[in-house]
Design a protein around this motif. Structure first.
Motif, short mmCIF file in Angstrom:
data_model
loop_
_atom_site.label_atom_id
_atom_site.label_comp_id
_atom_site.label_asym_id
_atom_site.label_seq_id
_atom_site.Cartn_x
_atom_site.Cartn_y
_atom_site.Cartn_z
N ARG A 132 0.94 -1.12 0.12
CA ARG A 132 -0.10 0.01 0.19
C ARG A 132 0.75 1.21 -0.01
NH1 ARG A 132 -3.66 -2.10 4.73
NH2 ARG A 132 -4.60 -3.80 3.77
N ILE A 133 0.60 2.33 -0.78
CA ILE A 133 1.27 3.39 -0.88
C ILE A 133 0.21 4.51 -0.52
CG2 ILE A 133 2.75 4.97 -2.23
CD1 ILE A 133 3.62 2.42 -4.03
N GLN A 134 0.44 5.38 0.41
CA GLN A 134 -0.49 6.47 0.62
C GLN A 134 0.53 8.08 0.62
OE1 GLN A 134 -2.49 6.69 4.49
NE2 GLN A 134 -4.24 6.97 3.37
N LEU A 135 0.00 8.79 -0.21
CA LEU A 135 0.56 10.08 -0.13
C LEU A 135 -0.42 10.96 0.97
CD1 LEU A 135 0.92 10.85 -3.95
CD2 LEU A 135 2.66 10.53 -2.22
N VAL A 136 0.47 11.81 1.94
CA VAL A 136 -0.33 12.52 2.96
C VAL A 136 -0.04 13.77 2.88
CG1 VAL A 136 -0.03 12.29 5.46
CG2 VAL A 136 0.42 10.57 4.27
N GLY A 137 -1.20 14.54 3.18
CA GLY A 137 -1.01 15.90 3.51
C GLY A 137 -1.40 16.79 2.29
N LEU A 138 -2.04 16.61 1.42
CA LEU A 138 -2.47 17.54 0.25
C LEU A 138 -2.32 18.87 0.43
CD1 LEU A 138 -3.04 17.48 -2.82
CD2 LEU A 138 -5.57 17.82 -2.31
N ASN A 139 -1.63 19.71 -0.13
CA ASN A 139 -1.36 21.32 0.02
C ASN A 139 -1.95 22.06 -1.03
OD1 ASN A 139 0.33 20.87 -2.41
ND2 ASN A 139 2.46 20.81 -1.03
N LEU A 140 -2.70 21.41 -1.46
CA LEU A 140 -3.86 22.27 -2.58
C LEU A 140 -5.22 22.29 -1.96
CD1 LEU A 140 -2.80 20.46 -5.92
CD2 LEU A 140 -1.77 22.60 -5.00
N ASP A 141 -6.03 23.49 -2.51
CA ASP A 141 -7.08 23.28 -1.90
C ASP A 141 -8.27 22.37 -2.41
OD1 ASP A 141 -6.56 25.71 -0.28
OD2 ASP A 141 -7.08 27.03 -2.05
N LYS A 142 -8.07 22.01 -3.65
CA LYS A 142 -8.97 21.09 -4.41
C LYS A 142 -7.98 20.28 -5.33
CE LYS A 142 -13.05 21.97 -5.61
NZ LYS A 142 -14.42 22.57 -6.12
N LEU A 143 -8.23 18.83 -5.43
CA LEU A 143 -7.74 17.99 -6.48
C LEU A 143 -8.89 17.20 -6.95
CD1 LEU A 143 -5.12 16.90 -7.93
CD2 LEU A 143 -4.73 15.42 -6.04
N GLN A 144 -9.16 17.19 -8.28
CA GLN A 144 -10.20 16.49 -8.68
C GLN A 144 -10.11 15.85 -10.01
OE1 GLN A 144 -13.36 19.31 -9.20
NE2 GLN A 144 -12.01 20.58 -10.55
N ALA A 145 -10.61 14.99 -10.42
CA ALA A 145 -10.72 14.19 -11.87
C ALA A 145 -10.10 15.21 -12.92
CB ALA A 145 -11.69 13.52 -11.95
N GLY A 146 -9.23 14.68 -13.72
CA GLY A 146 -8.95 15.72 -14.83
C GLY A 146 -7.57 16.50 -14.60
N GLN A 147 -7.11 16.47 -13.26
CA GLN A 147 -6.05 16.92 -12.57
C GLN A 147 -4.96 16.01 -12.53
OE1 GLN A 147 -7.70 19.34 -9.49
NE2 GLN A 147 -6.21 21.03 -10.00
N THR A 148 -3.70 16.15 -12.47
CA THR A 148 -2.74 15.22 -12.56
C THR A 148 -1.65 15.68 -11.26
OG1 THR A 148 -1.24 16.19 -14.15
CG2 THR A 148 -2.50 14.49 -14.85
N VAL A 149 -1.09 14.71 -10.61
CA VAL A 149 -0.17 15.01 -9.45
C VAL A 149 1.39 14.58 -9.92
CG1 VAL A 149 0.37 14.51 -7.14
CG2 VAL A 149 -1.92 15.13 -7.74
N GLN A 150 2.16 15.27 -9.61
CA GLN A 150 3.77 14.83 -9.79
C GLN A 150 4.26 13.98 -8.57
OE1 GLN A 150 6.70 17.52 -11.40
NE2 GLN A 150 8.07 16.99 -10.04
N VAL A 151 4.49 12.50 -9.06
CA VAL A 151 4.93 11.55 -8.09
C VAL A 151 6.33 11.00 -8.53
CG1 VAL A 151 4.45 9.38 -6.99
CG2 VAL A 151 2.52 11.11 -7.45
N THR A 152 7.22 10.98 -7.58
CA THR A 152 8.42 10.22 -7.83
C THR A 152 8.63 8.98 -7.04
OG1 THR A 152 9.63 12.49 -8.30
CG2 THR A 152 10.97 10.58 -7.63
#
Length: 235
Positions: free
Chosen positions: A190-210
């Motif tokens: 299981r992999i979980q990213l913690v603590g979104l620093n954006l006001d909103k993240l919804q379908a259609g947007q992407t997130v940069q992950v390393t």
């Protein structure tokens, strides 16, 4: 029977064999030239994919938010991904980071990828970890990068590499690892990213992950949000 009639009968008998040989050659030519419907098709997946050395990351995406249509500031997000090792030497996913999630990430389970094997991360949320955090990871230093694609379109080469001096920002996220979980099947993490620093993240947007691997190095991808799998209500 005259000689001309005998020649005509012989030619008529040979005609089916000649036509059969011609059809076989035509089929063989099509196969050699890959003139098929599937020769130019790409995998029908929604997530991103990329490779770095012998490690292939496939169908990587954020799970659709539970109970709502978007992620809010401070939320955590589970990753859905399959990681395959095409080499003989085992490798390990040591950390995951994202500039959009400032509180780091959690990896639950054994993230070792044996040679010629694959592991997969499910969308189940990870429990809060109580183990000691690993050393912070940052974008400085050299790393090995690979090429990445999002869905069926290419997004170019990965965005990691040697760090630049001056005003370049570093990511001080921390990955916390839990070595085992009795509820996880073999080959599943299981992999979980913690603590979104954006006001909103919804379908259609992407997130940069390393994704950082012990031997292969870094692979940076732009991950979309998975499709909503809940039944649609008819109005």
């Amino acid at each position: 029977m005259s000689s001309a009639e005998q020649n005509l009968i012989t030619r008529l008998r040979l005609l089916p064999a000649v036509l059969g040989i011609g059809a076989a050659l035509l089929v063989a030519g099509c196969g050699a030239g890959q003139i098929t419907q599937t020769a130019s098709q790409v995998p029908a997946v929604n997530g991103s994919m990329g490779t770095v050395k012998q490690i292939a990351v496939r169908d990587a995406q954020l799970a659709y938010p539970t109970g709502k249509r978007y992620y809010s500031r401070g939320d955590s997000a589970s990753l859905i991904v399959t990681i395959a090792n095409s080499g003989q030497t085992a490798d390990k996913l040591t950390s995951v980071s994202s500039p959009q999630f400032s509180s780091g990430a959690q990896i639950v389970g054994d993230a070792t990828i044996p040679g010629f094997h694959a592991i997969a991360a499910s969308a189940t949320a990870a429990s809060p970890a109580t183990t000691t955090s690993a050393a912070p990871t940052s974008t400085t230093g050299t790393s090995t990068t690979g090429t990445s694609t999002t869905g069926t379109s290419t997004t170019g080469t990965s965005t990691s590499g040697t760090s630049t001096s001056g005003t370049s920002a570093t990511s001080a996220t921390t990955t916390t690892a839990v070595s085992s979980d009795p509820n996880l099947p073999v080959g599943t993490i299981r992999i979980q990213l913690v603590g979104l620093n954006l006001d909103k993240l919804q379908a259609g947007q992407t997130v940069q992950v390393t994704f950082t691997f012990a031997n292969a190095g870094d692979l940076t991808l732009n991950l979309p949000i998975a499709a909503d799998r809940s039944p649609r209500s008819d109005n």
